[in-house]
Design a protein around this motif. Structure first.
Motif, PDB file in Angstrom:
ATOM      1  N   LYS A 188       7.248   5.751  25.319  1.00 48.70           N
ATOM      2  CA  LYS A 188       7.276   6.747  24.250  1.00 48.70           C
ATOM      3  C   LYS A 188       7.259   6.122  22.857  1.00 48.70           C
ATOM      4  CE  LYS A 188       9.636  10.287  26.983  1.00 48.70           C
ATOM      5  NZ  LYS A 188      10.812  11.199  27.046  1.00 48.70           N
ATOM      6  N   ARG A 189       7.280   4.799  22.803  1.00 48.30           N
ATOM      7  CA  ARG A 189       7.262   4.133  21.494  1.00 48.30           C
ATOM      8  C   ARG A 189       5.899   3.504  21.240  1.00 48.30           C
ATOM      9  NH1 ARG A 189      11.893  -0.040  20.594  1.00 48.30           N
ATOM     10  NH2 ARG A 189      11.684  -0.392  22.828  1.00 48.30           N
ATOM     11  N   PRO A 190       5.406   3.585  20.011  1.00 49.59           N
ATOM     12  CA  PRO A 190       4.123   2.947  19.697  1.00 49.59           C
ATOM     13  C   PRO A 190       4.253   1.436  19.668  1.00 49.59           C
ATOM     14  CG  PRO A 190       5.120   3.782  17.691  1.00 49.59           C
ATOM     15  CD  PRO A 190       6.007   4.230  18.825  1.00 49.59           C
ATOM     16  N   ILE A 191       3.155   0.749  19.829  1.00 46.55           N
ATOM     17  CA  ILE A 191       3.093  -0.707  19.701  1.00 46.55           C
ATOM     18  C   ILE A 191       2.172  -1.019  18.530  1.00 46.55           C
ATOM     19  CG2 ILE A 191       2.400  -2.875  20.789  1.00 46.55           C
ATOM     20  CD1 ILE A 191       3.050  -1.625  23.492  1.00 46.55           C
ATOM     21  N   TYR A 192       2.689  -1.766  17.572  1.00 47.70           N
ATOM     22  CA  TYR A 192       1.915  -2.143  16.398  1.00 47.70           C
ATOM     23  C   TYR A 192       1.225  -3.486  16.632  1.00 47.70           C
ATOM     24  CZ  TYR A 192       3.990   1.534  13.497  1.00 47.70           C
ATOM     25  OH  TYR A 192       4.355   2.739  12.971  1.00 47.70           O
ATOM     26  N   LEU A 193      -0.066  -3.542  16.356  1.00 49.38           N
ATOM     27  CA  LEU A 193      -0.806  -4.793  16.387  1.00 49.38           C
ATOM     28  C   LEU A 193      -1.208  -5.126  14.954  1.00 49.38           C
ATOM     29  CD1 LEU A 193      -3.186  -4.266  19.471  1.00 49.38           C
ATOM     30  CD2 LEU A 193      -0.897  -5.280  19.423  1.00 49.38           C
ATOM     31  N   ALA A 205     -10.223  -5.418  19.862  1.00 43.54           N
ATOM     32  CA  ALA A 205     -10.664  -5.569  21.246  1.00 43.54           C
ATOM     33  C   ALA A 205      -9.618  -5.021  22.217  1.00 43.54           C
ATOM     34  CB  ALA A 205     -10.948  -7.042  21.539  1.00 43.54           C
ATOM     35  N   VAL A 206      -8.346  -5.308  21.955  1.00 49.25           N
ATOM     36  CA  VAL A 206      -7.268  -4.810  22.819  1.00 49.25           C
ATOM     37  C   VAL A 206      -7.197  -3.291  22.748  1.00 49.25           C
ATOM     38  CG1 VAL A 206      -4.769  -4.795  23.165  1.00 49.25           C
ATOM     39  CG2 VAL A 206      -5.946  -6.947  22.681  1.00 49.25           C
ATOM     40  N   ALA A 207      -7.320  -2.737  21.547  1.00 49.67           N
ATOM     41  CA  ALA A 207      -7.271  -1.277  21.387  1.00 49.67           C
ATOM     42  C   ALA A 207      -8.434  -0.607  22.111  1.00 49.67           C
ATOM     43  CB  ALA A 207      -7.294  -0.927  19.908  1.00 49.67           C
ATOM     44  N   ALA A 208      -9.615  -1.218  22.051  1.00 51.48           N
ATOM     45  CA  ALA A 208     -10.785  -0.641  22.727  1.00 51.48           C
ATOM     46  C   ALA A 208     -10.600  -0.604  24.233  1.00 51.48           C
ATOM     47  CB  ALA A 208     -12.030  -1.445  22.369  1.00 51.48           C
ATOM     48  N   ASN A 209      -9.922  -1.605  24.780  1.00 55.86           N
ATOM     49  CA  ASN A 209      -9.714  -1.683  26.230  1.00 55.86           C
ATOM     50  C   ASN A 209      -8.559  -0.823  26.705  1.00 55.86           C
ATOM     51  OD1 ASN A 209     -11.780  -3.531  26.278  1.00 55.86           O
ATOM     52  ND2 ASN A 209     -10.464  -5.328  26.511  1.00 55.86           N
ATOM     53  N   ASN A 210      -7.743  -0.328  25.778  1.00 55.05           N
ATOM     54  CA  ASN A 210      -6.547   0.431  26.162  1.00 55.05           C
ATOM     55  C   ASN A 210      -6.419   1.719  25.336  1.00 55.05           C
ATOM     56  OD1 ASN A 210      -4.879  -1.636  27.998  1.00 55.05           O
ATOM     57  ND2 ASN A 210      -5.786  -2.777  26.298  1.00 55.05           N
ATOM     58  N   PRO A 211      -7.389   2.611  25.432  1.00 52.35           N
ATOM     59  CA  PRO A 211      -7.368   3.827  24.612  1.00 52.35           C
ATOM     60  C   PRO A 211      -6.232   4.781  24.947  1.00 52.35           C
ATOM     61  CG  PRO A 211      -9.106   3.946  26.260  1.00 52.35           C
ATOM     62  CD  PRO A 211      -8.571   2.561  26.327  1.00 52.35           C
ATOM     63  N   ASP A 212      -5.626   4.635  26.129  1.00 54.62           N
ATOM     64  CA  ASP A 212      -4.558   5.552  26.543  1.00 54.62           C
ATOM     65  C   ASP A 212      -3.167   5.072  26.125  1.00 54.62           C
ATOM     66  OD1 ASP A 212      -6.431   7.212  27.743  1.00 54.62           O
ATOM     67  OD2 ASP A 212      -6.336   6.102  29.640  1.00 54.62           O
ATOM     68  N   ILE A 213      -3.080   3.886  25.551  1.00 51.34           N
ATOM     69  CA  ILE A 213      -1.794   3.365  25.076  1.00 51.34           C
ATOM     70  C   ILE A 213      -1.666   3.655  23.589  1.00 51.34           C
ATOM     71  CG2 ILE A 213      -0.418   1.278  24.714  1.00 51.34           C
ATOM     72  CD1 ILE A 213      -1.556   0.137  27.239  1.00 51.34           C
ATOM     73  N   ASP A 214      -0.487   4.066  23.169  1.00 48.46           N
ATOM     74  CA  ASP A 214      -0.240   4.416  21.767  1.00 48.46           C
ATOM     75  C   ASP A 214      -0.143   3.140  20.936  1.00 48.46           C
ATOM     76  OD1 ASP A 214       0.365   5.625  19.402  1.00 48.46           O
ATOM     77  OD2 ASP A 214       2.381   6.281  19.975  1.00 48.46           O
ATOM     78  N   LEU A 215      -1.261   2.759  20.319  1.00 47.04           N
ATOM     79  CA  LEU A 215      -1.320   1.566  19.485  1.00 47.04           C
ATOM     80  C   LEU A 215      -1.535   1.949  18.033  1.00 47.04           C
ATOM     81  CD1 LEU A 215      -3.647  -0.713  21.662  1.00 47.04           C
ATOM     82  CD2 LEU A 215      -1.154  -0.800  21.514  1.00 47.04           C
ATOM     83  N   VAL A 216      -0.908   1.197  17.135  1.00 48.70           N
ATOM     84  CA  VAL A 216      -1.129   1.338  15.695  1.00 48.70           C
ATOM     85  C   VAL A 216      -1.654  -0.005  15.201  1.00 48.70           C
ATOM     86  CG1 VAL A 216      -0.118   1.852  13.457  1.00 48.70           C
ATOM     87  CG2 VAL A 216       0.738   3.022  15.500  1.00 48.70           C
ATOM     88  N   LEU A 217      -2.850  -0.017  14.659  1.00 52.96           N
ATOM     89  CA  LEU A 217      -3.469  -1.259  14.193  1.00 52.96           C
ATOM     90  C   LEU A 217      -3.305  -1.393  12.677  1.00 52.96           C
ATOM     91  CD1 LEU A 217      -6.875  -1.189  16.139  1.00 52.96           C
ATOM     92  CD2 LEU A 217      -4.597  -1.800  16.974  1.00 52.96           C
ATOM     93  N   GLN A 328      -4.779   4.606  15.906  1.00 56.14           N
ATOM     94  CA  GLN A 328      -4.522   4.820  14.480  1.00 56.14           C
ATOM     95  C   GLN A 328      -4.621   3.466  13.784  1.00 56.14           C
ATOM     96  OE1 GLN A 328      -0.539   6.172  13.726  1.00 56.14           O
ATOM     97  NE2 GLN A 328      -0.953   6.746  11.607  1.00 56.14           N
ATOM     98  N   THR A 329      -5.388   3.399  12.696  1.00 53.62           N
ATOM     99  CA  THR A 329      -5.704   2.107  12.081  1.00 53.62           C
ATOM    100  C   THR A 329      -5.505   2.150  10.578  1.00 53.62           C
ATOM    101  OG1 THR A 329      -7.385   1.704  13.791  1.00 53.62           O
ATOM    102  CG2 THR A 329      -7.463   0.318  11.833  1.00 53.62           C
ATOM    103  N   LYS A 355      -9.659   7.305  13.425  1.00 51.15           N
ATOM    104  CA  LYS A 355      -8.346   7.566  12.798  1.00 51.15           C
ATOM    105  C   LYS A 355      -7.984   6.378  11.908  1.00 51.15           C
ATOM    106  CE  LYS A 355      -6.310   8.338  16.778  1.00 51.15           C
ATOM    107  NZ  LYS A 355      -5.262   8.681  17.783  1.00 51.15           N
ATOM    108  N   CYS A 356      -8.723   6.261  10.827  1.00 53.89           N
ATOM    109  CA  CYS A 356      -8.617   5.053  10.020  1.00 53.89           C
ATOM    110  C   CYS A 356      -8.350   5.375   8.556  1.00 53.89           C
ATOM    111  CB  CYS A 356      -9.922   4.249  10.138  1.00 53.89           C
ATOM    112  SG  CYS A 356      -9.888   2.677   9.265  1.00 53.89           S
TER     113      CYS A 356
END
Length: 703
Positions: A188-193, A205-217, A328-329, A355-356
């Protein structure tokens, strides 16, 4: 330095504690007196702590600051005594020294994560932040940001040893495994890259391979534009350049990043005495020289050639996968990047990523995070990019500005404070009016309801004075257009409103009202909204409120005190010459206004009358010789114990009309009283301050 060292190493100590097999940590020796850990790229590094106490700024339930060190005035002596994390911020010299030690101690082992020691104390449920370094691979690129970031994030930094030869595709897998593991641990927590240069390519590249994980770039000058870079010609050059010239390549790369020149500029900007400035510059130059000599030893041409080839591969890989990025970027683009055309690339990526958002740093170089004037925490907060769950909560996720942040914001608006010379009057419960804000309740929830002057300029002195005089953070209910746009077009860039968001602005909505009142906040509401702030000629001091109440029953539900207030002075600051009616008579201007309005989120679509007429436009105003702003905060109206009574539509409407009448009465009072103010004109105020000191309070009319 040993007691405040970044969680990599202390002076003279090795960078990692050997707690895994040699295949993971190679030849690293145990630390002495410092708890620092290494891990493989698939193992969670333990959270470490140091003797340093957290300096996180917290807000109590009533919206006031808990930390006793918070500023109540803006004086220099007060600011200097603040226990603010800015005073603990590391410098470029620390970066050089620690990078040198890390490079010397590094083995050829695989990439691994480490957590800086000063990042051990943080907010509850802080999201994970993975830092992905640039071409150097050291992992210390955020060293100037560690202290502040460590208060709100769980930080892991990726270290890629100098002699490591892991291909880019395998680096993607390394980060992916960690992302998936940590997402499984805390779904339930986002991961910031946070990635800079080639690290930005890695994050994409990681975000593209994992679209279902809540990532903030958060990408600083990503190297997706390597094909247009000045580094591109180095690849064939390195293969043919004579051996005696190859040694100069690391020096050249270092100077192209702009770090050495920024180091000198940062020292000069401190305004130290000449002798001390020269001494500090020499000290930093020696540290830089030592660092560069180690860089040359540890970065032979073969290694540099490998890294540049990997950079080229990373750029191609990331570009081929941009279409799959859904994260989200936030793009951070430097205007003086000597290595990459970063601002041009930022615009390209913003158009391609769904979402940039983007923030530009026109005077910054390639190594953005190593510049003294760049505070990543402030950037994240201003862009509303900090959240601890799936969706942003403007109340629970909000981080109030630190004293240092407020000081920087106030420095930019202090000229307006001087020009408007605000007079603040408040009213006690017995009806007595006093100068200052002593009549404001000491505990929330409190709702300030008032008149929105032309262009809303009155909000600037209002919010700053509450902070300075009463240590109260006022959360303004703002138009959604300062948080989001329906489409890209002619509206100002969202970065224009970063300061408003940093100072607590919240999108106006029933949900946010509920959350603010439940947290006992001080809330600022303008029922007239944009129609009142963008009024027409002859509508000075006229209220444009909805027919029905929008706040009384919500305030009564939480027992909030309602404080009506009036403001006067807009007619002393400017004359409205070119209003909405004038602009709509010109075909080009009419089309322009319609385009702007279509880009903005609509409010009160179910309302009728003038309050629903909220076209987005900019009135033409002729500035005057500044007069003075006057504020009167009326007697607090209690709603505690009236929840059942005010459920009645009739009773709540009566109270609504009472509040509106009090606002109008306050405006009339101020307009009459200001006629007797001998210091209404800016020149009379300046003469008084020249005689009594510019920090002195300028008198006004008799109350």
């Amino acid at each position: 330095m040993a007691t405040t060292v970044a969680g990599v190493f202390a002076a003279g100590l090795s960078p990692f504690h050997n707690r895994h097999t040699s295949s993971v940590t190679g030849g690293f020796k145990p630390q002495r007196n410092v708890r620092v850990y290494a891990s493989s790229a698939t193992t969670r590094p333990p959270v470490v702590s140091s003797e340093q106490q957290p300096s996180t700024t917290n807000v109590s339930n009533n919206g006031r600051f808990v930390n006793s060190s918070q500023v109540e005035t803006i004086t220099e002596s007060k600011a200097e005594s603040e226990s603010d994390s800015e005073s603990h911020r590391l410098s470029l010299k620390d970066y050089f020294e620690q990078s040198k030690e890390l490079a010397r101690s590094s083995d050829g082992g695989p990439p691994r994560w480490f957590t800086p020691l000063e990042c051990g104390s943080r907010l509850e449920n802080s999201p994970l932040l993975l830092f992905l370094p640039g071409i150097d691979g050291v992992g210390l690129g955020l060293i100037l940001q560690h202290q502040r970031l460590g208060e709100i994030f769980d930080i892991w930094c990726l270290h890629i040893p100098v002699t490591d030869r892991t291909p880019f595709s395998d680096l993607v897998k390394v980060v992916e495994r960690t992302v998936r593991s940590e997402n499984y641990r805390s779904p339930k927590r986002p991961i910031y890259l946070v990635g800079e240069s080639v690290g930005g390519c890695l994050a994409l590249a990681v975000a593209a391979n994992n679209p279902d994980i809540d990532l903030v770039l958060i990408l600083a000058n990503p190297a997706t534009c390597f094909s247009k870079s000045q580094l591109q010609p180095l690849l064939p050059l390195l293969e043919v350049v004579p051996e005696q010239l190859r040694i100069s390549m690391p020096y050249m790369l270092s100077f192209m990043t702009g770090v050495p020149s920024r180091m000198v500029m940062a020292t000069v900007a401190k305004g130290l005495p000449l002798q001390q400035t020269v001494g500090e510059i020499l000290e930093n130059v020696m540290a830089l020289s030592s660092y560069l000599s180690v860089l040359v030893d540890s970065l032979p041409v073969e290694t540099l050639l490998w890294k540049l080839k990997m950079l080229k591969s990373a750029s191609a890989h990331a570009n081929s996968r941009l279409h799959a990025v859904r994260a989200q970027t936030l793009l951070l683009s430097s205007g003086r990047d000597g290595l990459l055309p970063s601002q041009e690339e930022g615009e390209r990526l913003r158009k391609m990523l769904p979402k940039c958002d983007i923030r530009r740093f026109d005077d910054s170089g390639h190594a953005l995070f190593l510049e003294e004037g760049v505070d990543l925490v402030t950037v994240i907060k201003g862009a509303s990019f900090y959240r601890r769950s799936t969706y942003l909560d403007y109340v629970s996720d909000y981080l109030p500005p630190s004293p240092h942040e407020f000081k920087k914001i106030y420095e930019h608006v202090r000229w307006f404070d001087l020009a408007s010379g605000p007079v603040m009057l408040s009213t006690f419960e017995n009806g007595k009016i006093v100068r200052g804000l002593a009549g404001i309740p000491s505990e929330g929830p409190v709702l300030f309801v008032g008149y929105h002057m032309l262009l809303g300029f009155e909000a600037v002195p209002l919010i700053s004075r509450f902070w300075i005089e009463r240590n109260i953070l006022v959360r303004g209910m703002a138009h959604p257009m300062i948080f989001t746009k329906l489409r890209e077009g002619r509206l100002p860039d969202l970065s224009t409103f970063d300061t408003a968001r940093t100072m607590g602005a919240v999108p106006v909505s029933a949900t946010n009202f509920y959350r603010l009142f439940s947290s006992k906040s001080y809330v600022l509401l303008y029922p007239g909204g944009m129609r009142e702030a963008l009024h027409r000629k002859g509508e000075d001091y006229k209220l444009f409120w909805p027919e029905q109440s929008e706040f009384v029953r919500m305030a009564a539900r939480f027992g909030a005190k309602i404080i009506p207030f009036g403001v006067a002075g807009e007619d002393d600051m400017g004359q409205l010459l070119f209003d909405y009616d004038d602009q709509m008579k010109i075909p080009y201007m009419k089309a322009f206004i319609e385009d702007l309005t279509d880009e903005a989120v609509k409010l009160r679509t179910d309302s009728e009358g003038e309050v629903a007429n909220q076209p987005v436009h900019l009135p033409g105003v002729l500035p005057k010789i500044p007069g003075r702003f006057y504020y009167l905060f009326g007697k607090p109206i209690e709603t505690a114990g009236r929840k059942q009574e005010l459920r009645s539509r009739e009773k709540s409407h009566e109270l609504y009309l009472e509040v509106k009448s009090e606002v109008e009465r306050s405006i009339a009072y101020l307009k009459e009283k200001r006629e007797n103010d001998p210091y209404r004109n800016i020149f009379s105020r300046l003469i008084y301050q020249a005689a009594h000191g510019f920090e002195s309070q300028v008198p006004t009319f008799e109350i």
